[in-house]
Design a protein around this motif. Structure first.
Motif, PDB file in Angstrom:
ATOM      1  N   LEU A  89      39.032  44.170  40.092  1.00  9.91           N
ATOM      2  CA  LEU A  89      38.742  43.154  40.455  1.00  9.91           C
ATOM      3  C   LEU A  89      38.705  42.627  42.099  1.00  9.91           C
ATOM      4  O   LEU A  89      37.802  42.130  42.617  1.00  9.91           O
TER       5      LEU A  89
ATOM      6  N   LYS B  68      25.281  40.415  42.720  1.00  9.60           N
ATOM      7  CA  LYS B  68      24.670  41.467  41.882  1.00  9.60           C
ATOM      8  C   LYS B  68      23.213  41.477  42.063  1.00  9.60           C
ATOM      9  O   LYS B  68      22.279  41.488  40.962  1.00  9.60           O
TER      10      LYS B  68
ATOM     11  N   THR C 162      26.360  44.488  44.688  1.00  8.96           N
ATOM     12  CA  THR C 162      27.886  44.539  44.699  1.00  8.96           C
ATOM     13  C   THR C 162      28.435  46.015  44.819  1.00  8.96           C
ATOM     14  O   THR C 162      27.977  46.853  44.366  1.00  8.96           O
TER      15      THR C 162
ATOM     16  N   ASP D 134      36.366  38.889  46.821  1.00 11.56           N
ATOM     17  CA  ASP D 134      36.133  39.968  45.818  1.00 11.56           C
ATOM     18  C   ASP D 134      34.360  40.377  45.771  1.00 11.56           C
ATOM     19  O   ASP D 134      33.758  39.640  46.115  1.00 11.56           O
ATOM     20  N   ARG D 135      34.303  41.728  45.462  1.00 12.40           N
ATOM     21  CA  ARG D 135      33.208  42.316  44.995  1.00 12.40           C
ATOM     22  C   ARG D 135      32.195  42.846  45.913  1.00 12.40           C
ATOM     23  O   ARG D 135      31.713  43.856  46.129  1.00 12.40           O
TER      24      ARG D 135
ATOM     25  N   GLU E 103      38.206  45.450  46.475  1.00 11.27           N
ATOM     26  CA  GLU E 103      37.458  45.349  47.423  1.00 11.27           C
ATOM     27  C   GLU E 103      37.773  44.518  48.552  1.00 11.27           C
ATOM     28  O   GLU E 103      37.817  45.001  49.615  1.00 11.27           O
TER      29      GLU E 103
ATOM     30  N   HIS F 106      30.999  35.702  46.976  1.00  6.24           N
ATOM     31  CA  HIS F 106      31.637  36.910  46.756  1.00  6.24           C
ATOM     32  C   HIS F 106      31.425  37.993  47.748  1.00  6.24           C
ATOM     33  O   HIS F 106      30.950  39.238  47.551  1.00  6.24           O
TER      34      HIS F 106
ATOM     35  N   LEU G  48      31.753  45.812  40.163  1.00  5.14           N
ATOM     36  CA  LEU G  48      31.369  44.936  39.125  1.00  5.14           C
ATOM     37  C   LEU G  48      32.571  44.206  38.599  1.00  5.14           C
ATOM     38  O   LEU G  48      33.498  44.811  38.458  1.00  5.14           O
TER      39      LEU G  48
ATOM     40  N   HIS H  96      38.941  33.279  41.709  1.00  3.26           N
ATOM     41  CA  HIS H  96      38.974  34.708  42.320  1.00  3.26           C
ATOM     42  C   HIS H  96      40.155  34.368  43.360  1.00  3.26           C
ATOM     43  O   HIS H  96      41.008  35.327  43.661  1.00  3.26           O
TER      44      HIS H  96
END
Length: 335
Positions: free
Chosen positions: A123, A304, A332, A65-66, A126, A24, A335, A93
């Motif tokens: 989602l 996270k 992140t 993502d993220r 980013e 991620h 989220l 993703h």
């Protein structure tokens, strides 16, 4: 990359494998973990430092993502895959990104396969932002995603992002023997009533049960859901509590509710005598350990401030807690 699902023919080329969970966009953590595992950069790409006993990395999907360095993470991994020092499977993703950027067929009533609503856009935002000044790079990345297989089978273990459902995988092999999807398969998979939709949902998102009696529950993450994820490694479950997995524990009354025959049929089962299986997707916490002797989840919420997790696989058939290796994840951005 040659997207071949059955690696048994060349499994002996490596002394062992290092499997890495959901990245991620944690690019700095990715480099730290790769180097901690003994890989070093040579001619622009990472490969295992000990050439007498070479190892290969296997990524479990969800690179996008993220996180703060999504594009950088993609480049690092693609260089390794092109060099032959890594393989990768598709996560939800990546599947979502293909749907979000693919126009829907005329007459479908929507513009894109994955609708551009607030939740879907949040989602992927980013990723879109980090590729915004590199449009050709983004197009190349989307094209590359079609080369990612949905699963890999090695002589000693298997890899899939979320859930191994043998009957669905056997059927998928008949349609797509190289383990990948194409645009036609992607479009068909938007309908969960057909095989393509059932397979992609099961492989990239896992199995879930609908809460009974129109019930819903709000998780610790603030989302209200009408489903819960289920374990697919429980033999002969009797009640909801036997299979309940995520996102939050069921209350006692629901946990004691008996599974119907239809629900039992719906839940897949990965037997304990099958070769070890590695999955991501499920954001584990606590002390890293196998879910059962032959299944390990390698998603420990790296994005996270959790851990970016790896497992050093040396062809053992009983997975070991002391083979988990990790570094600190990153915060992140979304989220």
């Amino acid at each position: 990359m040659t997207a071949v699902s059955d690696q048994e023919s060349n499994g002996s080329a490596f002394a062992g494998y290092d499997l890495i969970g959901d990245v991620h966009g944690c690019g700095d953590s990715l480099v730290e973990l790769i180097e901690k595992l003994g890989y070093s950069k040579r001619n622009g790409s990472y490969e295992y430092s000990n050439q007498r006993q070479p190892r290969q990395l296997v990524f479990l999907g969800d690179i996008l993502d993220r996180g703060p360095k999504i594009r950088e993470s993609i480049h690092i991994i693609r260089e390794m895959v092109d060099r032959g020092s890594a393989q990768i499977v598709m996560g939800n993703h990546e599947y979502n990104a293909l749907g979000y950027t693919t126009l829907a067929p005329e007459g479908s009533g929507k513009d894109y396969l994955r609708e551009h609503n607030a939740n879907h856009t949040r989602l992927i935002q980013e990723t879109l932002d980090q590729f915004a000044n590199h449009p050709q790079d983004w197009r190349d990345t989307l094209a590359w995603l079609y080369e990612w297989p949905l699963f890999l089978e090695f002589e000693a273990f298997r890899v899939i992002h979320a859930c191994w459902d043998q009957p669905l995988i056997d059927q998928f092999k008949q349609h797509r023997p190289d383990g990948t999807i194409d645009k036609d398969f992607l479009i068909a998979s938007e309908d969960f009533r057909v095989f393509e939709g059932r397979f992609m949902s099961r492989a990239t998102r896992g199995a879930s049960l609908l809460l009974p009696d129109n019930l819903s529950m709000t998780g610790k993450d603030g989302y209200t859901r009408r489903t819960f994820r289920v374990k697919f490694w429980v033999e002969n479950p009797a009640c909801y509590g036997d299979v309940q997995f995520q996102p939050d524990p069921l209350d006692q009354a629901l946990a004691e509710r008996r599974l119907s025959d239809m629900e039992k049929t719906y839940i897949p089962y990965y037997p304990h005598n099958q070769r070890p299986l590695f999955i991501g997707h499920y954001w584990q916490t606590g002390t890293p350990k196998p879910l059962v002797d032959n299944i390990a989840c390698l998603d420990y919420s790296a994005v996270k401030n959790g851990r970016l997790m790896a497992y050093r696989m040396n062809n053992e058939q009983t997975l070991r807690a002391d083979n988990f290796v990790w570094v600190r994840g990153q915060e992140t951005l979304v989220l």
